[in-house]
Design a protein around this motif. Structure first.
Motif, short mmCIF file in Angstrom:
data_model
loop_
_atom_site.label_atom_id
_atom_site.label_comp_id
_atom_site.label_asym_id
_atom_site.label_seq_id
_atom_site.Cartn_x
_atom_site.Cartn_y
_atom_site.Cartn_z
N ALA A 167 40.31 -110.39 4.22
CA ALA A 167 41.29 -111.47 4.46
C ALA A 167 41.06 -112.60 3.45
CB ALA A 167 41.17 -111.97 5.89
N ALA A 168 39.78 -112.88 3.15
CA ALA A 168 39.49 -113.93 2.17
C ALA A 168 39.97 -113.52 0.78
CB ALA A 168 37.99 -114.21 2.15
N GLY A 169 39.84 -112.22 0.48
CA GLY A 169 40.32 -111.71 -0.82
C GLY A 169 41.82 -111.92 -0.95
N LEU A 170 42.56 -111.65 0.12
CA LEU A 170 44.02 -111.86 0.08
C LEU A 170 44.34 -113.35 -0.04
CD1 LEU A 170 45.19 -109.30 2.79
CD2 LEU A 170 45.81 -109.26 0.37
N ALA A 171 43.62 -114.16 0.74
CA ALA A 171 43.88 -115.61 0.69
C ALA A 171 43.64 -116.14 -0.71
CB ALA A 171 43.01 -116.32 1.72
N ALA A 172 42.60 -115.60 -1.37
CA ALA A 172 42.28 -116.06 -2.73
C ALA A 172 43.42 -115.73 -3.70
CB ALA A 172 40.97 -115.43 -3.21
N ARG A 173 44.24 -114.74 -3.36
CA ARG A 173 45.39 -114.40 -4.21
C ARG A 173 46.65 -115.09 -3.72
NH1 ARG A 173 44.83 -109.23 -7.16
NH2 ARG A 173 47.09 -109.35 -7.32
N GLY A 174 46.49 -115.99 -2.77
CA GLY A 174 47.64 -116.75 -2.28
C GLY A 174 48.47 -116.01 -1.23
N VAL A 175 47.89 -114.96 -0.63
CA VAL A 175 48.62 -114.21 0.40
C VAL A 175 48.13 -114.66 1.77
CG1 VAL A 175 49.11 -111.91 1.32
CG2 VAL A 175 48.79 -112.22 -1.15
N ALA A 176 49.04 -115.05 2.65
CA ALA A 176 48.65 -115.48 3.99
C ALA A 176 48.07 -114.28 4.74
CB ALA A 176 49.86 -116.03 4.74
N ALA A 177 46.84 -114.41 5.21
CA ALA A 177 46.17 -113.28 5.85
C ALA A 177 45.21 -113.79 6.91
CB ALA A 177 45.39 -112.48 4.80
N ARG A 178 44.95 -112.92 7.90
CA ARG A 178 44.03 -113.31 8.97
C ARG A 178 43.20 -112.11 9.40
NH1 ARG A 178 46.04 -114.77 14.88
NH2 ARG A 178 47.89 -115.39 13.75
N ALA A 179 41.88 -112.28 9.47
CA ALA A 179 41.01 -111.20 9.96
C ALA A 179 41.11 -111.18 11.48
CB ALA A 179 39.57 -111.45 9.52
N ILE A 180 41.29 -109.98 12.04
CA ILE A 180 41.44 -109.87 13.49
C ILE A 180 40.55 -108.73 14.00
CG2 ILE A 180 43.05 -109.44 15.40
CD1 ILE A 180 45.31 -110.44 13.66
N VAL A 181 39.74 -109.00 15.01
CA VAL A 181 38.94 -107.95 15.63
C VAL A 181 39.88 -107.13 16.53
CG1 VAL A 181 36.96 -107.46 17.13
CG2 VAL A 181 36.88 -109.39 15.53
N ALA A 182 39.83 -105.79 16.36
CA ALA A 182 40.83 -104.93 17.01
C ALA A 182 40.94 -105.20 18.51
CB ALA A 182 40.49 -103.46 16.75
N GLY A 183 39.81 -105.45 19.16
CA GLY A 183 39.84 -105.71 20.61
C GLY A 183 40.65 -106.96 20.91
N ASP A 184 40.56 -107.97 20.08
CA ASP A 184 41.32 -109.21 20.30
C ASP A 184 42.82 -108.97 20.09
OD1 ASP A 184 38.90 -110.41 20.70
OD2 ASP A 184 38.79 -111.31 18.68
N ALA A 185 43.15 -107.92 19.31
CA ALA A 185 44.57 -107.60 19.09
C ALA A 185 45.09 -106.65 20.16
CB ALA A 185 44.75 -106.99 17.70
N GLY A 186 44.22 -106.26 21.12
CA GLY A 186 44.71 -105.44 22.24
C GLY A 186 44.30 -103.99 22.22
N LEU A 187 43.40 -103.60 21.29
CA LEU A 187 42.97 -102.19 21.27
C LEU A 187 41.91 -101.98 22.36
CD1 LEU A 187 42.31 -100.06 18.06
CD2 LEU A 187 41.74 -99.39 20.39
N VAL A 188 42.40 -101.73 23.58
CA VAL A 188 41.48 -101.53 24.70
C VAL A 188 41.16 -100.04 24.85
CG1 VAL A 188 41.93 -103.61 26.05
CG2 VAL A 188 43.46 -101.65 26.27
N THR A 189 39.93 -99.76 25.24
CA THR A 189 39.48 -98.36 25.31
C THR A 189 38.79 -98.10 26.65
OG1 THR A 189 37.22 -98.72 24.52
CG2 THR A 189 38.93 -98.47 22.83
N ASP A 190 38.46 -96.81 26.84
CA ASP A 190 37.61 -96.47 27.99
C ASP A 190 36.18 -96.92 27.68
OD1 ASP A 190 36.56 -94.57 26.23
OD2 ASP A 190 37.71 -92.92 27.07
N GLU A 191 35.23 -96.55 28.52
CA GLU A 191 33.87 -97.08 28.37
C GLU A 191 32.91 -96.08 27.76
OE1 GLU A 191 32.62 -98.89 32.01
OE2 GLU A 191 34.31 -100.29 31.97
N ARG A 192 33.44 -95.11 27.01
CA ARG A 192 32.53 -94.15 26.36
C ARG A 192 32.01 -94.77 25.07
NH1 ARG A 192 35.66 -88.68 26.03
NH2 ARG A 192 37.43 -90.05 26.40
N PHE A 193 30.98 -95.58 25.19
CA PHE A 193 30.44 -96.27 24.02
C PHE A 193 30.01 -95.24 22.97
CE2 PHE A 193 30.03 -99.14 27.60
CZ PHE A 193 30.67 -100.25 27.09
N GLY A 194 30.36 -95.50 21.74
CA GLY A 194 30.03 -94.56 20.66
C GLY A 194 31.10 -93.53 20.42
N ALA A 195 31.98 -93.30 21.38
CA ALA A 195 33.06 -92.31 21.19
C ALA A 195 34.22 -92.70 22.10
CB ALA A 195 32.56 -90.92 21.53
#
Ligand code: ADP
Ligand code: ASP
Ligand code: MG
Length: 456
Positions: free
Chosen positions: A127-155
């Protein structure tokens, strides 16, 4: 309105020159398409391995934790971004590493929390690389964007509600979302990982959720190749594949795609393109519902192989004319979560292959109540893939004649169960030789024939 998902793997984001290409490619898309692309990134190459070791080896933690920091600081310097984008993440890493330093092996939820630092740092840098080129960008952790999963940690596997959540979080964004690959979150907020190589799957989950026009997997080969280039250096890109062909190849060892990648794309009919970050003008491979134009000549497209396979054979004279025998055997495998790949049966025996034998011992005790059990490890599955290939008269004869000619013994054969895959089992030590021999013998090192034309 056109929108693509662009996934950049560790080799694309973890080598400074390729990182610059990758950022330029995403910036270019942002300038051209009506809707900004959604970028999905993996950890810098080698970083997830380092974190896996950190979890497993308490005695080396201090050195590995320091290496994690220096790897990102040096990379940030090499890309010209400087440490700013990862500074706060690195101090959170130091805190997390210190808090867990005294633990024996770190596993389960805590391990996934540790592994997540790799993708989180990569997303911040991109995201910083894009911002440095003047492109509006935001780093987002997938879970914060709604990628919810079951509880099989590791898989972990995404929950159905992920789709709507991701669509409402990412769909309307006017800036480039740089989403962490490989990661999800449980409904109660604990970080999960989707399995090694899982960023491809993340890209497909996100692409399907937002109804993307295309899911692009940017990597270090110019497409899905006719074999693993580490085994067959002359392997060539396969221009077009069906979802079924690519799924079989991914499942049987073509590491360029995580095996679950095609499922979400297939459900929404979204083309998946495999492209080379360092050679973006190469056409790459496109994977869609149809294998190729209707008039394309039939051919074997690619050969994959997977080692570390174990065969289990259950012999029982009671099987003779008995019903329910297979059901009993598979019920045992199912209950112990053992995934069966190939199956062959005879009048008095059944053989199956497994690639994860972590829970085999418990199952063996029960199988021994059904019949005599033999276990053979050190095997590999080779899969010869092309839509229609197994039905082709003469293909099996050709394949096994070639192998027999050089003394490679074949242990099990599965043909015809799928329309796209002729697969068989050899000793691990013979696997690479078998792939090389078939690649040449089936003509995969030659130029693909031009599409057949109607006579005029
Ligand atoms: P990324 O970091 O982009 O996810 P991976 O290392 O996971 O990259 O996958 C790309 C690698 O997959 C290639 O460099 C190659 O070594 C390996 N590979 C195995 N089989 C194939 C195949 N049939 N086509 C292309 N690459 C393959
Ligand atoms: N970084 C993760 C791994 O190495 C996910 C990925 O590369 O797709 O397994
Ligand atoms: Mg990968």
């Amino acid at each position: 309105m056109r929108r693509v998902v662009m996934k950049f793997g560790g080799t694309s984001v973890g080598v400074a020159a390729n990182f610059a290409h990758a950022v330029a490619l995403a910036a270019d898309r942002a300038a051209r398409d009506e809707r900004p692309p959604i970028v999905v990134v993996s950890a810098l190459t080698g970083v997830t391995n380092l974190l896996v070791e950190w979890c497993a080896l308490p005695s080396r933690r201090e050195a590995l934790a320091a290496r994690f920091v220096s790897r990102h600081e040096e990379f940030a310097a090499a890309t010209g971004l400087g440490p700013g984008p990862v500074e706060s993440l690195l101090s959170r890493w130091r805190e997390a590493a210190a808090a867990l330093a005294g633990e024996a092996a770190v596993h389960g939820a805590a391990r996934d929390g540790v592994l997540a630092f790799g993708e989180r740092c990569a997303a911040a840098l991109f995201a910083a690389g894009l911002a440095a080129r003047g492109v509006a960008a935001r780093a987002i952790v997938a879970g914060d964007a709604g990628l919810v999963t079951d509880e099989r940690f590791g898989a972990a596997h995404p929950l159905p509600e992920s789709a709507a959540r991701l669509a409402s979080a990412l769909g309307p964004l006017r800036e480039v979302a740089v989403v962490t690959g490989f990661l999800g979150v449980t409904l109660d907020g604990r970080t999960t990982t989707l399995g090694r190589g899982g960023s491809d799957f993340s890209a497909a989950i996100v692409g399907a959720a937002v109804g993307a026009d295309e899911i692009q997997i940017w990597t270090d080969t110019s497409g899905l190749l006719s074999a693993d280039p580490r085994v067959v250096p002359e392997a060539r890109p396969v221009p077009r594949l069906s979802f079924a062909e690519a799924s079989e190849l991914a499942y049987f060892g073509a590491k360029v795609l995580h095996p679950k990648t095609l499922q979400p794309a297939m459900e929404r009919g979204i083309p998946v393109r495999v492209l080379n970050t360092a050679r973006p003008d190469d056409p790459g491979s496109v994977i869609t519902a149809a294998a190729g134009p209707a008039d394309a000549p039939w051919r074997v497209k690619s050969i994959a192989s997977r080692s570390g396979v174990t065969a289990v054979t259950i012999v029982s004279t009671r099987m003779l004319a008995a019903h329910g025998f297979l059901a009993r055997v598979f019920e045992v495998f199912g209950r112990h979560h053992l995934v069966v790949d190939l199956v062959t049966t005879s009048e008095v025996s059944i053989s199956v292959t497994l690639d994860d034998v972590a829970r085999l011992d418990e199952a063996l005790a029960e199988l021994e109540g059904i019949g005599r059990v033999e276990v053979r490890g050190g095997l590999a599955i080779v899969a010869v893939v092309g839509e229609g290939a197994p039905e082709r008269i003469g293909l099996a004869g050709h394949v096994f004649t070639l192998l027999g000619g050089v003394g490679i013994g074949v242990e099990m054969i599965s043909q015809g169960a799928s329309r796209v895959n002729l697969s068989f089992v050899v000793r691990e030590a013979d696997s690479d030789r078998a792939v090389r021999l078939l690649h040449r013998g089936l003509g995969l090192d030659a130029e693909a024939p031009a599409p057949a034309r109607a006579a005029n």
